[in-house]
Design a protein around this motif. Sequence first.
Motif, short mmCIF file in Angstrom:
data_model
loop_
_atom_site.label_atom_id
_atom_site.label_comp_id
_atom_site.label_asym_id
_atom_site.label_seq_id
_atom_site.Cartn_x
_atom_site.Cartn_y
_atom_site.Cartn_z
N GLN A 121 0.83 -1.12 -0.04
CA GLN A 121 0.08 -0.04 0.05
C GLN A 121 1.05 1.00 -0.14
O GLN A 121 2.02 1.27 0.79
N PRO A 135 -3.20 0.83 -14.14
CA PRO A 135 -3.38 -0.43 -13.60
C PRO A 135 -2.64 -1.52 -14.13
O PRO A 135 -2.46 -1.51 -15.28
N SER A 169 -3.31 -4.37 -15.33
CA SER A 169 -3.85 -4.90 -16.63
C SER A 169 -3.51 -3.96 -17.94
O SER A 169 -3.43 -4.49 -18.96
N ARG A 176 -0.69 -0.82 -4.25
CA ARG A 176 -2.16 -0.49 -4.12
C ARG A 176 -2.37 0.86 -3.97
O ARG A 176 -1.97 1.51 -2.99
N GLU A 202 -6.22 2.99 -3.54
CA GLU A 202 -7.46 2.84 -3.34
C GLU A 202 -8.09 1.42 -3.87
O GLU A 202 -9.17 1.43 -4.73
N GLY A 203 -7.46 0.42 -3.20
CA GLY A 203 -7.92 -0.93 -3.40
C GLY A 203 -7.79 -1.30 -4.98
O GLY A 203 -7.17 -0.86 -5.80
N GLY A 204 -8.30 -2.43 -5.30
CA GLY A 204 -8.38 -3.08 -6.61
C GLY A 204 -6.74 -3.62 -7.00
O GLY A 204 -5.99 -3.89 -6.15
N GLU A 205 -6.61 -3.64 -8.26
CA GLU A 205 -5.33 -4.21 -8.88
C GLU A 205 -4.17 -3.53 -8.46
O GLU A 205 -4.13 -2.13 -8.57
N GLN A 253 -1.03 -1.05 -9.12
CA GLN A 253 -0.84 0.06 -10.30
C GLN A 253 0.62 0.39 -10.42
O GLN A 253 1.12 0.13 -9.32
#
Length: 124
Positions: free
Chosen positions: A7, A21, A23, A49, A51-54, A56
Amino acid sequence: MTLSVVQIDRETDQLIGEWLPLSEVATRLGISIGRAKQLLRDRKLIGVRREGGEPQVPAVFIRNGDILKGLPGTLTVLADAGYDEVESLRWLFTADDSLPGAPVDAIRAGRHTEVKRRAQALAF
């Protein structure tokens, strides 16, 4: 080796600017998401990380469909000097009057050998 994605703190996050991201990194590099994760595990790129998610990655690390030349070697030197992912990002994106600009700007300008030497000096 497992994928370690940390984080990021607010101050370091603000130094970076644009993020991608993982992806999108895979798409821009023309590789699978699995291979992009391997680049993080091998520390050829740094992902965090936000704000959450995959995970970056700083957008500046990808240039013309490839990883910024000189970046993987610099990341290795920083890791060898004991820097974690967030500390490495902070170092790369913090202005250094002797360069001038931030180390990542010097890498983008093709002066990655000079930046690597500065990173090596951190270990001593």
